[in-house]
Design a protein around this motif. Sequence first.
Motif, PDB file in Angstrom:
ATOM      1  N   GLU A   1       0.829  -1.210   0.000  1.00 54.35           N
ATOM      2  CA  GLU A   1       0.000   0.000   0.000  1.00 54.35           C
ATOM      3  C   GLU A   1       0.858   1.252   0.000  1.00 54.35           C
ATOM      4  N   GLY A   2       0.571   2.129  -0.975  1.00 58.30           N
ATOM      5  CA  GLY A   2       1.269   3.405  -1.057  1.00 58.30           C
ATOM      6  C   GLY A   2       2.604   3.357  -1.753  1.00 58.30           C
ATOM      7  N   GLU A   3       3.057   2.177  -2.095  1.00 59.50           N
ATOM      8  CA  GLU A   3       4.356   2.078  -2.749  1.00 59.50           C
ATOM      9  C   GLU A   3       4.199   1.921  -4.265  1.00 59.50           C
TER      10      GLU A   3
END
Length: 326
Positions: free
Chosen positions: A60-62
């Motif tokens: 998540e978010g990467e």
Amino acid sequence: MPILTTQFNDLVKNAKVQWRNGFDRVAPAARQLYDVSSVAVMTSEHSQIDGYTFAKRKLEGESYTIGNIKQGYKLNLSQSRIGLMDTVTWEMRKFDKYREIEKKMTKLGEATAQRIELDLTHQFTFGMAGASYTNMDGETVSTATGDGQNIFDTDHTTTGGTTGIANLITTAFSRAGLEEAETLFTKFVDNNGNKVIVQPDTIITTDDPALVNSVKEFLKSTQIPDMANNAVNVYSGKYKHIILPYLATDKDGAYDSTKANYWMLADLGNKDAILEISENPTFKAPSIGGNGEEFETDDWKFKSSATYDYGVLDFKWIVGSTGATS
């Protein structure tokens, strides 16, 4: 009745029919091992590129991981021409030798098809022992894959640095030999070093009767081949069988007993042998509309030709065996 010059056009039409009959009489066995295409260039370059193999975990978010396609080896091909010519003599026309004329045209067609089969087969015949051979015309023919090794070898390499990859064994055809070949397929890796998933589907052999019958019995047995028990034959229906009449021959197409036990296991769904044709097999006769007669000899000349090249870019779809235990 003699064959008159007024009948020349009809003779040409019939000769082409006989040539086609002769060409079609030779089954295209070796051609099944190649990807065939038409080209309009003298030379061509073929490159091997491996895919990503596995997608990477995205947290998540990467950001997504950027994939890396690996360049493999290259193979260069250059077109060459084959051909054969024969004549219909004045005497053949004078004495109405239609049957002899038809045989000549049929044999021209057969000769063209047979040479194509011989060339395509000998890539694999001589690829068992070396990276090149000298053909019947005295030409040096490469039997190397893109990495420069024999088609069948024990020390293939990848551009990613992996070495010592084998696709050659010496075991005679049997369950042990077949399983040895199947095991080599499980060890193939691509140029990124990742495991290659290969699904062999075809056994290829010479036309040696003992070997051919052994394969047929093996594949069609309802129980384990050569075993007197009730176990199921897991190989029943698993593989197709292709017979190459010229696999056990020398450079001139003559029988070579030292090669009689050659056999191969291949994944024809992922074959990486290339056949490029710039001139399809062609029958040529003197121009229709004239009498076709050569001034110096009174002969009518007919010829058959084709232009093509072929090679094996990558080895990771086929395993070969010399068929002799050592």
